[in-house]
Design an enzyme around this catalytic site. Structure first.
Site, PDB file in Angstrom:
ATOM      1  N   GLU A  90      -2.659 -10.521   1.125  1.00  0.00           N
ATOM      2  CA  GLU A  90      -2.024  -9.897  -0.037  1.00  0.00           C
ATOM      3  C   GLU A  90      -1.655 -10.972  -1.046  1.00  0.00           C
ATOM      4  O   GLU A  90      -1.470 -12.133  -0.696  1.00  0.00           O
ATOM      5  CB  GLU A  90      -0.770  -9.137   0.414  1.00  0.00           C
ATOM      6  CG  GLU A  90      -0.067  -8.360  -0.705  1.00  0.00           C
ATOM      7  CD  GLU A  90       1.029  -7.443  -0.182  1.00  0.00           C
ATOM      8  OE1 GLU A  90       1.614  -6.703  -0.990  1.00  0.00           O
ATOM      9  OE2 GLU A  90       1.306  -7.468   1.031  1.00  0.00           O
ATOM     10  N   ASN A 144      -1.325   2.666  -0.696  1.00  0.00           N
ATOM     11  CA  ASN A 144      -0.682   1.922   0.391  1.00  0.00           C
ATOM     12  C   ASN A 144       0.794   2.277   0.461  1.00  0.00           C
ATOM     13  O   ASN A 144       1.484   2.291  -0.565  1.00  0.00           O
ATOM     14  CB  ASN A 144      -0.809   0.415   0.155  1.00  0.00           C
ATOM     15  CG  ASN A 144       0.099  -0.378   1.080  1.00  0.00           C
ATOM     16  OD1 ASN A 144      -0.207  -0.551   2.259  1.00  0.00           O
ATOM     17  ND2 ASN A 144       1.242  -0.847   0.569  1.00  0.00           N
ATOM     18  N   GLU A 145       1.272   2.581   1.648  1.00  0.00           N
ATOM     19  CA  GLU A 145       2.687   2.878   1.869  1.00  0.00           C
ATOM     20  C   GLU A 145       3.250   3.768   0.763  1.00  0.00           C
ATOM     21  O   GLU A 145       4.290   3.486   0.172  1.00  0.00           O
ATOM     22  CB  GLU A 145       3.500   1.578   1.995  1.00  0.00           C
ATOM     23  CG  GLU A 145       3.154   0.806   3.262  1.00  0.00           C
ATOM     24  CD  GLU A 145       4.123  -0.342   3.564  1.00  0.00           C
ATOM     25  OE1 GLU A 145       5.087  -0.543   2.786  1.00  0.00           O
ATOM     26  OE2 GLU A 145       3.926  -1.018   4.585  1.00  0.00           O
ATOM     27  N   TYR A 150       5.968  -3.117  12.137  1.00  0.00           N
ATOM     28  CA  TYR A 150       6.347  -4.516  12.279  1.00  0.00           C
ATOM     29  C   TYR A 150       7.397  -4.655  13.380  1.00  0.00           C
ATOM     30  O   TYR A 150       8.268  -3.799  13.541  1.00  0.00           O
ATOM     31  CB  TYR A 150       6.914  -5.058  10.965  1.00  0.00           C
ATOM     32  CG  TYR A 150       5.881  -5.247   9.891  1.00  0.00           C
ATOM     33  CD1 TYR A 150       5.090  -6.388   9.855  1.00  0.00           C
ATOM     34  CD2 TYR A 150       5.674  -4.279   8.916  1.00  0.00           C
ATOM     35  CE1 TYR A 150       4.128  -6.576   8.870  1.00  0.00           C
ATOM     36  CE2 TYR A 150       4.723  -4.448   7.918  1.00  0.00           C
ATOM     37  CZ  TYR A 150       3.945  -5.596   7.903  1.00  0.00           C
ATOM     38  OH  TYR A 150       2.993  -5.768   6.927  1.00  0.00           O
ATOM     39  N   GLU A 186      -1.434  -2.784   9.077  1.00  0.00           N
ATOM     40  CA  GLU A 186      -0.359  -3.776   8.963  1.00  0.00           C
ATOM     41  C   GLU A 186       0.421  -3.764  10.267  1.00  0.00           C
ATOM     42  O   GLU A 186       1.007  -2.748  10.640  1.00  0.00           O
ATOM     43  CB  GLU A 186       0.581  -3.473   7.781  1.00  0.00           C
ATOM     44  CG  GLU A 186      -0.055  -3.707   6.420  1.00  0.00           C
ATOM     45  CD  GLU A 186       0.938  -3.598   5.275  1.00  0.00           C
ATOM     46  OE1 GLU A 186       2.130  -3.935   5.483  1.00  0.00           O
ATOM     47  OE2 GLU A 186       0.520  -3.191   4.179  1.00  0.00           O
TER      48      GLU A 186
END
Length: 496
Positions: free
Chosen positions: A25, A172-173, A244, A300
């Site tokens: 990114e 994204n998200e 995460y 991710e």
């Protein structure tokens, strides 16, 4: 003694190479300084791409690279990153550090990088602040071969032939930094936007990835699929998932290098939680896609700790210890075991950000413990998952935080080699292991190991403190292999 039983004759799925993918990114020093230094840099490069980093990634056998984000994707306007670099627009990277983004790394540079790496391309489009036209024209610019305004513009910018988009993420998200949308609202946008991700090459179709849930947001998964019903697989090829690991929660991430045994085991437990996430999201997907045509795309994942002291907090630069290595090994084992549904995954991120495989500092470069795990696990790529399980498995940990002492996955390569990867989650106890097979009578073993103290890591002064080395502490038996796995270690055995 723990006993691992392997039925090498019972195939349970095919492990896509893309499960071992990576994410880059426009964040901190991932792209700039990490991957791209520019053609005029004193650091050795080919067309601006760092030679040392590219060669290390090729050795690791990187299968796919995701770009340009991440949160950055939904504020990225691709036309700002094409044409002569002196004319490209400068912008503020509002998500990551508030620094100036000069757009010197854009579409042409990304495809140049992927060509040097020999990997597939995963482009993430802008839904949050972009338009259908903008996304459609980007696909046309990249992939269309005939006469059209965007194809002509690409040629004017120096690239006559089109490139190939292997995977395309529509936003994204979008539940968060990509627009704070509801699942129904995003799903209807997805239906619209994906329509204009045109398939200009029917012999090489673009694999479309729909924006999926954050961690355990099962409501998002269900509502997105329901809104795309009755046949979601006609609209999407994949559904993303982000997760995460931070042992004490989002607000108290903790140091990447200074932690105690209790924090180690909390981290291992959080890594093992991926099993539940994949299973439960997969169960919802099964209701709408029982034939498993839609892949779960974990694009991710990884450890997220506090930044290193003295560094820009918006750059997310963190060190990488044996703890990160074990998280990588556990997670990749889980993906292998769910390869019927998990079709791609991308660790975040590749260089200098979060759980990186490579760190750089000026002309210096080092491989992290996580790099070595990916290097060891590369033999699973494009292999067949086979049945395996462990008997006599102990639990290790502290107080209420208990985890299994060992975690494994097994595959068989096209040449018949059995690939066994095994993680020892204990920080103090080695584990005696006996492996047996359904029919195979081993005649040779090639093995390597990554092991050190739980908080060991590599520095630019000592770049090889933690590294993969040959493993010889095994014995071939009549029906299998016996060996001892040191505490805090990852082992690879290739058995013929």
């Amino acid at each position: 003694m723990a006993k691992i039983f392997i039925n090498e004759k019972k195939k349970q799925g095919h492990i896509n190479p893309e499960i071992y993918g990576h994410f880059s990114e426009h964040l901190g020093r991932c792209i700039y300084e990490g991957l791209y230094v520019g053609e005029n840099s004193d650091i050795p490069n080919v067309n601006g791409m760092r030679t040392d980093v590219v060669e290390a990634l090729k050795e690791m056998q990187i299968p796919v690279l995701r770009w340009p984000g991440g949160c950055f994707a939904d504020e990225y306007h691709w036309k700002d990153g094409i044409g002569p670099k002196e004319n490209r627009k400068k912008m503020i990277n509002t998500h990551w550090g508030g620094v100036v983004e000069d757009n010197s790394f854009g579409t042409h540079e990304f495809f140049e990088l992927c060509e040097q790496l020999g990997c597939k391309t995963y482009v993430n489009g802008n839904v949050g602040s972009g338009t259908v036209q903008e996304m459609s024209e980007w696909v046309e610019y990249i992939t269309f071969e005939g006469v059209s305004p965007m194809a002509d513009l690409r040629k004017q910018n120096g690239h006559e032939k089109p490139w190939k988009i292997d995977f395309f993420g529509v936003g994204n998200e979008n539940w968060g930094c990509g627009g704070n949308m509801t699942p129904e609202y995003y799903a209807n946008l997805y239906r619209r936007f994906q329509t204009y991700v045109r398939q200009y090459h029917q012999d090489a179709p673009i694999y479309k990835v729909c924006g999926g849930p954050n961690v355990a947001d099962y409501h998002w998964t269900e509502k997105v699929l329901d809104t795309c019903a009755p046949t979601p697989s006609r609209l999407m090829n994949g559904l993303s998932l982000h997760y995460y690991v931070h042992p004490d929660g989002w607000d108290e991430k903790g140091s990447a290098t200074k932690f105690d045994e209790k924090t180690w085991f909390k981290t291992m437990a959080k890594a093992l939680y991926m099993e539940e996430l994949v299973t439960r999201h997969g169960a919802i997907m099964d209701q709408y896609d029982p034939e498993k045509k839609i892949g779960l795309i974990v694009d991710e994942w990884g450890d997220w700790f506090d930044v290193e002291p003295g560094t820009n907090p918006g750059f997310l630069y963190q060190q990488n210890t044996m703890r990160d290595a074990l998280v990588a090994g556990i997670t990749l084992d889980i993906f292998n075991k769910h390869c019927d549904r998990v079709k791609m995954a991308c660790i975040a991120q590749m260089v200098n950000v979060l759980q990186s495989v490579i760190l750089t500092e000026g002309p210096k470069m080092l491989k992290t413990p996580t790099y070595h795990v990916f290097h060891m696990y590369k033999y699973h790529q494009d292999a067949d998952l086979v049945e395996s399980y462990i008997e006599g498995l102990k639990e290790v940990g502290e107080d209420e935080i208990r985890v299994p002492s060992l975690h494994e996955s097994v595959s068989v390569s096209a040449d018949g080699t059995v690939n066994l990867t095994l993680n020892n989650l204990s920080v103090t106890e080695e584990s005696e292991v006996e492996v047996s097979f359904a029919e195979l009578k081993p005649s040779s073993v090639t093995a390597s190991i990554l092991t050190e103290k739980m908080d060991a890591y590599n520095t630019f002064e000592e770049p090889e403190r933690v590294k993969e080395v040959e493993f010889t502490n095994y014995e071939i038996t009549e029906n299998g292999v016996k060996f001892s796995v040191p505490a805090s270690s990852v082992v690879l055995l290739r058995i013929r």
